[in-house]
Enzyme design. Structure first.
Site, PDB file in Angstrom:
ATOM      1  CB  CYS A  50      -1.108  -0.165   0.980  1.00  0.00           C
ATOM      2  SG  CYS A  50      -1.691   1.540   1.812  1.00  0.00           S
ATOM      3  CB  CYS A  53       0.945   1.363   4.206  1.00  0.00           C
ATOM      4  SG  CYS A  53      -1.009   0.774   4.049  1.00  0.00           S
ATOM      5  CB  CYS A 394     -11.035  10.305 -14.743  1.00  0.00           C
ATOM      6  SG  CYS A 394     -12.574   9.373 -14.118  1.00  0.00           S
ATOM      7  CB  CYS A 397     -13.807  10.456 -17.132  1.00  0.00           C
ATOM      8  SG  CYS A 397     -13.713  11.156 -15.551  1.00  0.00           S
TER       9      CYS A 397
END
Length: 490
Positions: A50, A53, A394, A397
């Site tokens: 992650c 993280c 995006c 999108c």
């Protein structure tokens, strides 16, 4: 020279690992037994892959090193949800990474809602242990409390039990995670301070200046709400040090000076410019004022059209109570800053608008809105309008684009406008609220000030059914249920 570099590198690595070792790593087999030994602990449930993280880990480790020295110590714990801590992560409802939770004597006290930098974690977690307000018994205790942290201190001075003390303690309980509180009834401290029944907010020494007092006193009504308001109004002073973690404290109308703000490495240089901001701010309390580090707030500078900054002088930007943006042009000086503030208050300045150029042609079924033509294309177009706020990068999108184009073609003879706007390079006007992409709104032609966020499906038929149902006038080709009307033969 080679060996010197190797030694320095090893020294740095050892320091880094030492800090990592201050964080306790637990697995399913020892989680419950070890956690019950800790009065208060913060647990980070994480996944090694992650990104968030990875960014949090060094700050978490720095905080752990500091919190171990606290009295009582506060433990920082981490649990790998992909390996030895899978069962614990499931038990505590971990669905994203990192998830942070505050534990007390082995039980979850609350989700962690504080900052994610080392200093912020330390401050938040110190507030979780002991009383919300520290009792001071000696002058040495008092002096130590004021200097222990580079932060605001709020101290209650009470000769005896009073309604003011009761109200003060209520506020301390409520604000313990954000504000440092202490109180005293000991005669030697009361005599030194020269007060017997008052609350004093002490500003940190690093923000001391000649334009405002180092402390502010409250001795009014014993009312918790009023005390809380007193703290809120005075906490940051005339010109607050605005950081990423406290930025929400600073409300519009707001003027911010962005420069190389750094109280750790260059306090003198930081205050050189802050004092010049203060000199003007003290005469214009209609606005809130702050200073911010320009690198930390580069994303904010982008919103004012600044992609790169050079030089040491502050850049000044403002927002009024309508959320309109204003840019101070030219080099910073006390005189130019004073003029900017006066013109801003007198409403003589033109608001800054981040906008693409207005399209030369806007004849396609999907109309293009930019900040400069938004009123024409959306607000004053005289039509019900569906508008998509998107980002070019995006994926969702891009997936929506052919469907949105087909929708516009299908409804091009209706009293409905299908519009899209690139929200990454255009200011989005109020009351539209865009935090992710794509965001779609339905704006009825007779009520453009109260648009409704579109939360329906994203297939062609989903859009048609929604528009057919909510259109101000029934569509020519669809009934209110979104069924296509039969064509009448002539």
């Amino acid at each position: 020279m080679y060996w010197i570099h190797i030694c320095l590198l090893l020294t740095c690595l050892c320091a880094a690992f030492a800090k990592e070792e201050d964080v306790v790593e637990l697995v399913d087999s020892d989680f419950e037994s070890r956690m019950s030994d800790y009065e208060v602990a913060l647990v980070m449930f994480y996944a090694p892959w992650c990104g968030h993280c990875k960014r949090l880990k060094p700050e978490y480790a720095k905080a752990a090193e500091d919190l171990l020295r606290n009295d009582p110590p506060v433990m920082l714990v981490k649990v790998d949800c992909t390996e030895g801590g899978k069962e614990s992560c499931t038990k505590y409802g971990v669905s994203g990474y990192p998830t942070l939770k505050v534990f007390k004597n082995g039980d979850v006290l609350q989700d962690y809602g504080g900052p994610r930098d080392a200093a912020g974690i330390v401050k938040y977690m110190k507030a979780q242990v002991g009383p919300s307000s520290k009792e001071l018994e000696t002058v040495a205790d008092f002096d130590k409390f004021l200097t222990a942290e580079k932060d605001v201190s709020v101290v209650g001075f009470f000769e005896k039990e009073t309604d003011l003390k009761i109200a003060f303690m209520k506020v301390a309980d409520k604000l313990r995670e954000k504000v440092r509180f202490a109180h005293t009834s000991f005669k030697n401290i009361l005599e030194k301070q020269g007060t017997k029944n008052a609350i004093i907010l002490f500003r940190p020494a690093y923000l001391a200046n000649k334009f405002e007092d180092d402390s502010v006193t409250y001795s009014e009504k014993a009312d918790a709400d009023q005390i809380q308001q007193f703290i809120k109004e005075n906490y940051h002073g005339l010109v607050g040090h605005r950081t990423y973690d406290n930025k929400d404290d600073f409300k519009n109308p707001l003027i911010v000076a962005y420069y190389n703000v750094d109280y750790n490495k260059n306090a003198k240089g930081t205050n050189y410019w802050r004092n010049r901001i203060l000199k003007v701010a003290k005469n214009h309390k209609e606005y809130n004022f702050a200073i911010s580090n320009k690198d930390q707030f580069q994303m904010e500078l982008n919103e004012f059209g600044v992609e790169f900054t050079k030089g040491d002088k502050p850049l000044v930007f403002a927002k009024n109570d309508k959320d309109q943006k204003f840019v101070m042009s030219g080099d910073f000086s006390i005189e130019s800053f004073e003029k900017f503030v006066k013109d801003l208050i007198a409403e003589k300045l033109e608001p800054y608008l981040k906008s693409e150029a207005i399209p030369e042609s806007n004849d396609e079924p999907v109309k293009i809105a930019v900040a400069k033509n938004f009123d024409e294309v959306v607000t004053n177009n005289g039509k019900d309008t569906l508008i998509e706020f998107y980002a070019p990068w995006c994926g969702h999108c891009k997936k929506l684009t052919p469907i949105y184009d087909e929708l516009a073609k299908t409804l091009q003879n209706e009293d409905v406008a299908i519009v899209k706007m690139d929200a990454t390079v255009n200011d989005v006007p109020q009351p539209f609220d865009v935090k992710g992409f794509p965001t779609l709104y339905w704006a009825p032609k007779d009520n453009k000030n109260s648009p409704v966020r579109y939360e329906g499906g994203r297939e062609l038929n989903d859009f048609i059914k929604y528009i057919a149902k909510h259109a101000t006038s029934e569509l020519k080709t669809y009934d209110r249920k979104g069924n296509e009307k039969k064509k009448t033969e002539l």
